[in-house]
Design an enzyme around this catalytic site. Structure first.
Site, PDB file in Angstrom:
ATOM      1  N   LYS A 181      -0.638  13.745   9.726  1.00  0.00           N
ATOM      2  CA  LYS A 181      -1.913  13.992   9.019  1.00  0.00           C
ATOM      3  C   LYS A 181      -2.660  12.656   9.002  1.00  0.00           C
ATOM      4  O   LYS A 181      -2.387  11.782   8.199  1.00  0.00           O
ATOM      5  CB  LYS A 181      -1.614  14.454   7.594  1.00  0.00           C
ATOM      6  N   GLU A 256       4.770   2.844   2.567  1.00  0.00           N
ATOM      7  CA  GLU A 256       4.166   1.571   2.996  1.00  0.00           C
ATOM      8  C   GLU A 256       2.844   1.466   2.253  1.00  0.00           C
ATOM      9  O   GLU A 256       1.872   2.125   2.625  1.00  0.00           O
ATOM     10  CB  GLU A 256       3.918   1.569   4.510  1.00  0.00           C
ATOM     11  N   CYS A 290      -3.224  -3.993   4.974  1.00  0.00           N
ATOM     12  CA  CYS A 290      -2.262  -4.003   3.860  1.00  0.00           C
ATOM     13  C   CYS A 290      -1.653  -5.375   3.707  1.00  0.00           C
ATOM     14  O   CYS A 290      -1.412  -5.840   2.607  1.00  0.00           O
ATOM     15  CB  CYS A 290      -1.187  -2.963   4.097  1.00  0.00           C
ATOM     16  N   GLU A 389      -5.618  -5.597  -5.320  1.00  0.00           N
ATOM     17  CA  GLU A 389      -5.900  -5.509  -3.885  1.00  0.00           C
ATOM     18  C   GLU A 389      -7.390  -5.182  -3.729  1.00  0.00           C
ATOM     19  O   GLU A 389      -7.847  -4.147  -4.223  1.00  0.00           O
ATOM     20  CB  GLU A 389      -5.045  -4.413  -3.259  1.00  0.00           C
TER      21      GLU A 389
HETATM   22  P1  NAD Z   1      -5.204   6.513   0.632  1.00  0.00           P
HETATM   23  O1  NAD Z   1      -3.926   6.482  -0.124  1.00  0.00           O
HETATM   24  O2  NAD Z   1      -6.425   6.946  -0.068  1.00  0.00           O
HETATM   25  O3  NAD Z   1      -5.080   7.462   1.918  1.00  0.00           O
HETATM   26  C1  NAD Z   1      -4.021   7.356   2.830  1.00  0.00           C
HETATM   27  C2  NAD Z   1      -3.702   8.721   3.402  1.00  0.00           C
HETATM   28  O4  NAD Z   1      -3.271   9.567   2.350  1.00  0.00           O
HETATM   29  C3  NAD Z   1      -4.894   9.423   4.065  1.00  0.00           C
HETATM   30  O5  NAD Z   1      -4.442  10.112   5.219  1.00  0.00           O
HETATM   31  C4  NAD Z   1      -5.324  10.411   2.999  1.00  0.00           C
HETATM   32  O6  NAD Z   1      -5.957  11.550   3.519  1.00  0.00           O
HETATM   33  C5  NAD Z   1      -3.984  10.785   2.388  1.00  0.00           C
HETATM   34  N1  NAD Z   1      -4.064  11.327   1.030  1.00  0.00           N
HETATM   35  C6  NAD Z   1      -5.053  11.134   0.098  1.00  0.00           C
HETATM   36  N2  NAD Z   1      -4.776  11.847  -1.015  1.00  0.00           N
HETATM   37  C7  NAD Z   1      -3.610  12.486  -0.797  1.00  0.00           C
HETATM   38  C8  NAD Z   1      -2.792  13.343  -1.586  1.00  0.00           C
HETATM   39  N3  NAD Z   1      -3.146  13.711  -2.817  1.00  0.00           N
HETATM   40  N4  NAD Z   1      -1.631  13.789  -1.062  1.00  0.00           N
HETATM   41  C9  NAD Z   1      -1.244  13.414   0.181  1.00  0.00           C
HETATM   42  N5  NAD Z   1      -1.994  12.626   0.981  1.00  0.00           N
HETATM   43  C10 NAD Z   1      -3.154  12.152   0.494  1.00  0.00           C
HETATM   44  O7  NAD Z   1      -5.334   5.048   1.209  1.00  0.00           O
HETATM   45  P2  NAD Z   1      -6.521   4.465   2.088  1.00  0.00           P
HETATM   46  O8  NAD Z   1      -7.648   4.102   1.209  1.00  0.00           O
HETATM   47  O9  NAD Z   1      -6.760   5.380   3.216  1.00  0.00           O
HETATM   48  O10 NAD Z   1      -5.808   3.153   2.672  1.00  0.00           O
HETATM   49  C11 NAD Z   1      -5.821   1.963   2.012  1.00  0.00           C
HETATM   50  C12 NAD Z   1      -4.492   1.676   1.355  1.00  0.00           C
HETATM   51  O11 NAD Z   1      -3.434   1.784   2.290  1.00  0.00           O
HETATM   52  C13 NAD Z   1      -4.437   0.265   0.865  1.00  0.00           C
HETATM   53  O12 NAD Z   1      -3.841   0.213  -0.405  1.00  0.00           O
HETATM   54  C14 NAD Z   1      -3.553  -0.437   1.884  1.00  0.00           C
HETATM   55  O13 NAD Z   1      -2.924  -1.594   1.428  1.00  0.00           O
HETATM   56  C15 NAD Z   1      -2.605   0.636   2.243  1.00  0.00           C
HETATM   57  N6  NAD Z   1      -1.983   0.390   3.550  1.00  0.00           N
HETATM   58  C16 NAD Z   1      -0.679   0.002   3.594  1.00  0.00           C
HETATM   59  C17 NAD Z   1      -0.080  -0.294   4.802  1.00  0.00           C
HETATM   60  C18 NAD Z   1       1.375  -0.730   4.866  1.00  0.00           C
HETATM   61  O14 NAD Z   1       1.943  -0.681   5.932  1.00  0.00           O
HETATM   62  N7  NAD Z   1       1.994  -1.158   3.778  1.00  0.00           N
HETATM   63  C19 NAD Z   1      -0.814  -0.181   5.985  1.00  0.00           C
HETATM   64  C20 NAD Z   1      -2.133   0.208   5.913  1.00  0.00           C
HETATM   65  C21 NAD Z   1      -2.713   0.503   4.684  1.00  0.00           C
END
Ligand code: NAD
Length: 487
Positions: A181, A256, A290, A389
Site C-alpha cells: 500500500k 520504521e 526519517c 521531528e
Molecule cells: P504517515 O504515517 O502519515 O503515512 C505513512 C503511510 O501510512 C502512508 O502510506 C499512509 O497512507 C499510511 N497510513 C496513514 N494512515 C493510516 C492508517 N490509519 N492505517 C494504516 N496506514 C495508514 O507518514 P508520512 O507523513 O507519509 O511520512 C512521514 C513519516 O514517516 C515521518 O515521521 C518519517 O520520519 C517517517 N519515515 C520513517 C522512515 C524509516 O525508515 N524509519 C522512512 C521514511 C519515513
C-alpha cells in the site's frame, strides 16, 4: 502520449494477481505535482474490498506457482527486476521527481538504490539457511527459515523506491507474497515497480499493489486477519495504530518511524570533511528524510567556526522545481509546508537565531510547496525545534562543553534512529558508539538513507525491527526447529 501509454500501464488502476484492474469502488484520487501544485492526473483509491482481493491473491500465489519456486529461482527473478530497474532509471527518476518533488539527481539515486536492493536480495535469496543444533543422544535437531506467508507493506511518500526495495525486496527473497500500500501522495514508482516485476516474470499474486488512503486501504491492510507480517514505514502516530491493529490478529510488525538524529562535532573533528555531511544530511529530499540529521551538536571551542561554515553553505543553497535539479526541491504538500512554516514561526516567536537561509529561485512556480532551508543556531536542547521531528529543511545547532553533555543531549529526545560522531579520538569513537541509543551510529561519516547492506531501524519511538542488509531476511522469515528422534 498519455502517462499511461508511456508507462505501459494505467496509473489509475491497481495491480492484483498480475492484472491491472479498476478499484472495486471505482474511485480515484488526484495526483499532484508538488513543484507546481497542479493536478496532473489521477490514481486509484483502493479500499477494503481491494485489500481483501489482494490478500486472497497473495495467499493463492503462496499455494501456487510462487510458493513452488526454489530460493534460487526467486533470486533470479529479483535479479532480473534489478536489471530492468537499471534499464529504466531515467524514467523512474522522472516519475519520482514529478511525484515527490525531489530534484532529479536525488530521484535517480533512489532508482539506482532500488536496483541495488533487488540485486542484493536476489543474490541473498538462496544464502539464508538454518543450523544444526547439538541435542540429546539419538536426536538430530535443525532449524529451517520459512516465509511468514502474506506480508503487508505500508510505505510513505518520501523515498518510495528505496523503501519498497528494502521491504518488498527482502520479503520476496524469503518467499513471502506481498501486498503493498503506497502513500496516496506518491505512488507512481510503486506502480512502475509492479510493472517491472511483471515484465521480469514474477508469478501472479506474489506482488499486489493497492494505492489508496491511509485510513481506508492502509487501515484495512493492517487489520487484515489474512496477513502474517506487516512492515510499516511512516509516522509515530500511524505506526502505533498499525501495531495495535496487527496486535488484534497477533501479527508481527516491523515499524520504521521518525527521528531527530544528531551529528556530534568534537573539537578535534576534521571539520572540512564533516561540513558536506552536516548540511546534506539536513537538506537532502528537502529534509523529508526519517534519518535526516536535524540536530547538530558542536563543541563550544569550534562552535562559531562550524556555525559560520554551515551558514556559508546554506546561503548558497538553491531551491526550485524538481526538474531543475537544484539543491532542494519543494515539500510534498501544502499541508507539509504549513507544518514546517509553523516551526519557523515558533522559532521567530521565541527569538531563536537564524544563522542563514537558502534561496527559493525567483522563477519557482507560485503554487509549488517551497520553503527556504533554514539553519538555526544556539538552540536549547529542550526547545521544541530540538525535540520534534520537523520533516523539512531546518537544522538546529546546539553547543556543548563536555563529552558527557553531548551524550545526554544526543539521547535526550523520544527518538533513536541514526547518529553521527565527528572526532579523531579513537577511544571517544568507541565510547560514543556504545553510549548513543540509536539503531545506527556513523563515525566520521553520515548515511541519511544510504547503505543497502547496512541493517537499519530504530529504538524508542523510531520503531523496532530491522530492514536493509542481511538482517532483514531474518525479519521476513520465521525460524522453525525440527527435532528428530532416531535412536
Ligand atoms: P504517515 O504515517 O502519515 O503515512 C505513512 C503511510 O501510512 C502512508 O502510506 C499512509 O497512507 C499510511 N497510513 C496513514 N494512515 C493510516 C492508517 N490509519 N492505517 C494504516 N496506514 C495508514 O507518514 P508520512 O507523513 O507519509 O511520512 C512521514 C513519516 O514517516 C515521518 O515521521 C518519517 O520520519 C517517517 N519515515 C520513517 C522512515 C524509516 O525508515 N524509519 C522512512 C521514511 C519515513
Amino acid at each position: 502520449m498519455s502517462l499511461g501509454e508511456r508507462l505501459g500501464f494505467d496509473p489509475a488502476r491497481i495491480f492484483i494477481s498480475g492484472e491491472w484492474i479498476s478499484p472495486a469502488g471505482g474511485r480515484t484520487l488526484a495526483l499532484e505535482n508538488p513543484s507546481t501544485g497542479e493536478t496532473v492526473g489521477e490514481i486509484a483509491r483502493g479500499d477494503k474490498a481491494d485489500i481483501d482481493n489482494a490478500v486472497a491473491a497473495a495467499r493463492a500465489a503462496l499455494n501456487g506457482g510462487w510458493g513452488a519456486l526454489t530460493a534460487l529461482e526467486r533470486g533470479r527473478i529479483l535479479t532480473r527486476m534489478g536489471r530492468l530497474v537499471l534499464d529504466n532509471v531515467d524514467l523512474l527518476a522522472e516519475l519520482e521527481a514529478a511525484d515527490v518533488g525531489k530534484p532529479l539527481a536525488q530521484a535517480r539515486n533512489d532508482a539506482v538504490a532500488l536496483a541495488r536492493y533487488l540485486e542484493f536480495y536476489g543474490g541473498a535469496a538462496d544464502k539464508v539457511h538454518g543450523q544444526t543444533i547439538p541435542y540429546l543422544d539419538g536426536y538430530t535437531v535443525y532449524s529451517l527459515r520459512e516465509p511468514h506467508g502474506v506480508t503487508g507493506h505500508i510505505v510513505p511518500w518520501n523515498y518510495p523506491m528505496q523503501i519498497i526495495g528494502r521491504s518488498v525486496g527482502a520479503a520476496l527473497a524469503m518467499g513471502n507474497a506481498a501486498v503493498l500500500k503506497p502513500a496516496e501522495e506518491a505512488c507512481l514508482t510503486a506502480l512502475a515497480f509492479a510493472h517491472i516485476a511483471d515484465q521480469a516474470g514474477l508469478p501472479e499474486g506474489a506482488l499486489n499493489v493497492v494505492p489508496g488512503l491511509g485510513e481506508e486501504a492502509g487501515a484495512a491492510l493492517s487489520a487484515h486477519p489474512g496477513i502474517n507480517h506487516i512492515s510499516f514505514t511512516g509516522s509515530v502516530g500511524v505506526g502505533s495504530l498499525v501495531q495495535a491493529a496487527a496486535a488484534a490478529n497477533v501479527v508481527p510488525v516491523t515499524l520504521e518511524l521518525g527521528g531527530k538524529s544528531p551529528q556530534l562535532v568534537f573539537d578535534d573533528a576534521d571539520i572540512e570533511r564533516a561540513l558536506p555531511f552536516l548540511v546534506n544530511a539536513g537538506i537532502q529530499n528537502a529534509g523529508q528524510t526519517c534519518s535526516a540529521s536535524s540536530r547538530i551538536l558542536v563543541h563550544r571551542d569550534v562552535y562559531d567556526e562550524v556555525v559560520e561554515r554551515m551558514a556559508e553553505r546554506y546561503r548558497s543553497l538553491r531551491v526550485g522545481p524538481a526538474a531543475d535539479d537544484l539543491d532542494v526541491g519543494p515539500l510534498i504538500s501544502a499541508r507539509q509546508k504549513e507544518i514546517v512554516s509553523g516551526f519557523l514561526d515558533l522559532a521567530a516567536q521565541d527569538g531563536l537565531t537564524v544563522a542563514a537561509r537558502g534561496n527559493v529561485s525567483a522563477d519557482a512556480p507560485a503554487g509549488g510547496h517551497y520553503v527556504e532551508p533554514t539553519l538555526i543556531a544556539g538552540v536549547s536542547p529542550d526547545h521544541r525545534l530540538a525535540q520534534d521531528e520537523i520533516f523539512g529543511p531546518v537544522q538546529v545547532v546546539i553547543p556543548f562543553d563536555a563529552e558527557s553533555d553531548a551524550i545526554a543531549i544526543a539521547n535526550g529526545t523520544d527518538y533513536g534512529l541514526v547518529a553521527g560522531v565527528w572526532t579523531r579520538d579513537g577511544g571517544r569513537q568507541m565510547r560514543l558508539a556504545k553510549a548513543i541509543h540509536t539503531g545506527q551510529v556513523f563515525i566520521n561519516n553520515y548515511g541519511a538513507g544510504g547503505g543497502v547492506e547496512l541493517p537499519f531501524g530504530g529504538v524508542s519511538k523510531s520503531g523496532h525491527g530491522r530492514e536493509k542488509g542481511f538482517e532483514a531476511l531474518y525479519g521476513f522469515s520465521v525460524l522453525k526447529t525440527v527435532a528428530a528422534h532416531h535412536g
